[in-house]
Enzyme design. Structure first.
Site, PDB file in Angstrom:
ATOM      1  N   TYR A 133      55.312  46.713  30.663  1.00 44.64           N
ATOM      2  CA  TYR A 133      56.522  47.240  30.956  1.00 44.64           C
ATOM      3  C   TYR A 133      57.013  47.876  29.434  1.00 44.64           C
ATOM      4  CZ  TYR A 133      56.382  44.594  35.446  1.00 44.64           C
ATOM      5  OH  TYR A 133      56.141  44.329  36.521  1.00 44.64           O
ATOM      6  N   ARG A 160      44.792  47.754  37.735  1.00 49.39           N
ATOM      7  CA  ARG A 160      44.169  48.103  36.730  1.00 49.39           C
ATOM      8  C   ARG A 160      43.747  49.788  37.189  1.00 49.39           C
ATOM      9  NH1 ARG A 160      43.418  42.972  36.306  1.00 49.39           N
ATOM     10  NH2 ARG A 160      41.354  43.366  37.667  1.00 49.39           N
ATOM     11  N   LYS A 161      44.285  50.427  38.044  1.00 51.77           N
ATOM     12  CA  LYS A 161      44.103  51.706  38.318  1.00 51.77           C
ATOM     13  C   LYS A 161      45.214  52.647  38.329  1.00 51.77           C
ATOM     14  CE  LYS A 161      39.959  50.668  40.048  1.00 51.77           C
ATOM     15  NZ  LYS A 161      39.827  49.059  39.617  1.00 51.77           N
ATOM     16  N   GLY A 162      46.363  52.036  37.995  1.00 54.58           N
ATOM     17  CA  GLY A 162      47.456  52.791  37.946  1.00 54.58           C
ATOM     18  C   GLY A 162      48.425  52.906  38.989  1.00 54.58           C
ATOM     19  N   ASN A 221      50.347  40.120  30.344  1.00 54.97           N
ATOM     20  CA  ASN A 221      49.815  41.561  30.665  1.00 54.97           C
ATOM     21  C   ASN A 221      51.068  42.578  31.236  1.00 54.97           C
ATOM     22  OD1 ASN A 221      47.199  40.847  29.813  1.00 54.97           O
ATOM     23  ND2 ASN A 221      46.593  40.155  31.715  1.00 54.97           N
ATOM     24  N   ASN A 250      53.449  36.038  32.294  1.00 53.62           N
ATOM     25  CA  ASN A 250      52.805  37.086  32.427  1.00 53.62           C
ATOM     26  C   ASN A 250      52.593  38.301  31.470  1.00 53.62           C
ATOM     27  OD1 ASN A 250      51.431  39.081  34.143  1.00 53.62           O
ATOM     28  ND2 ASN A 250      52.616  38.861  35.668  1.00 53.62           N
ATOM     29  N   PHE A 284      54.006  44.488  43.741  1.00 51.11           N
ATOM     30  CA  PHE A 284      52.882  44.083  43.960  1.00 51.11           C
ATOM     31  C   PHE A 284      51.589  44.901  44.395  1.00 51.11           C
ATOM     32  CE2 PHE A 284      49.547  41.344  46.675  1.00 51.11           C
ATOM     33  CZ  PHE A 284      49.039  40.593  45.650  1.00 51.11           C
ATOM     34  N   VAL A 285      50.640  44.814  43.653  1.00 55.26           N
ATOM     35  CA  VAL A 285      49.165  45.647  44.017  1.00 55.26           C
ATOM     36  C   VAL A 285      48.196  44.479  44.274  1.00 55.26           C
ATOM     37  CG1 VAL A 285      47.352  47.260  43.165  1.00 55.26           C
ATOM     38  CG2 VAL A 285      49.948  47.302  42.573  1.00 55.26           C
TER      39      VAL A 285
END
Length: 240
Positions: free
Chosen positions: A204, A166-168, A199, A197, A159-160
């Site tokens: 992946y 979208r920053k890596g 995206n 999901n 999880f981010v």
């Protein structure tokens, strides 16, 4: 009368220096989580449940996480959590203790724009460093492949937080788990992804993961687990 001096030759305009640093560096660090990090881990788990439309199934509490995630000090042999932290200033080189099996991973990102994080105070790092914020986590633990005759890692959660997507950062967390698996001689890293999901599935696949369409996740939990635990297990033996 003396002739007028000729005009000076035109000056060549200086070409822009494309090597100049971008004005918004973001310093990142991946480190092992400790029991002191449970409050932010709990908040991120709930945010993840909301994102996955499963908030009604999230019953984890800070005490239950403390008792189960950090009951033993043996990362990589049991439940392990990596946190990714960010700061607008460099991390001190010796600000946290290193584990014998893992050294914190540092990387600097150059962003076009500064990040606006409305939850800076909520997700302050448990370390004593000023301005350090937790941006995401990955939770994983060992599993085993009989075909490979090797252990591996199973990723339960990745999880981010929304402000840092979208920053890596998610890729960095996955890379850290993969690097640890290789360092320990493990055979593979596995996880699941929700079928809606798209995206994440595309991400992946682009990183080289095999999204295995022919497999299904089977789970016994809650009342079904309790009920099946009281049976002899022979009722439906002919189905297997």
């Amino acid at each position: 009368m003396a002739a007028a001096a000729p005009p000076p030759p035109p000056t060549t305009a200086a070409e822009p220096n494309m090597d100049l640093p971008i004005n918004h560096p973001l310093f990142t660090r991946i480190r092992l989580a400790t029991k002191a990090d449970v409050p932010v881990i709990h908040k991120m788990i709930y945010q993840m449940a909301v994102f996955e439309r499963l908030a009604d199934q999230c019953s984890a509490t800070e005490p239950s996480l403390s008792a189960t995630l950090f009951s033993k000090d043996n990362p990589f042999e049991s439940f392990t959590v990596f946190l990714i932290e960010v700061s607008t200033t460099p991390f001190p080189s010796s600000s946290i203790a290193h584990h014998s099996k893992f050294t914190p991973i540092h990387k600097t990102l150059n962003l076009d724009y500064p990040i606006s994080d409305p939850e800076l105070e909520v997700f302050k790092s448990s370390t004593t460093e000023a301005g350090v914020v937790v941006a995401g986590f990955v939770l994983f633990f060992p599993n085993y492949s009989t075909f490979l005759a090797k252990p591996g890692f199973y990723i339960e959660d990745l999880f981010v937080r929304e402000s840092y997507r979208r920053k890596g950062l998610g890729k960095m967390l996955l890379s850290a788990v993969a690097r640890q698996a290789v360092a320990m001689g493990y055979g593979r890293v596995e996880w699941v992804v929700l079928d809606w999901n798209t995206n994440a599935i595309k991400f992946y696949e682009e990183m080289g993961a095999n999204v295995m369409q022919e497999w299904r996740v089977c789970r016994l939990t809650g009342d079904a687990l309790q009920a099946y635990a009281t049976t002899s297990g022979t009722k439906d033996l002919d189905l297997i």
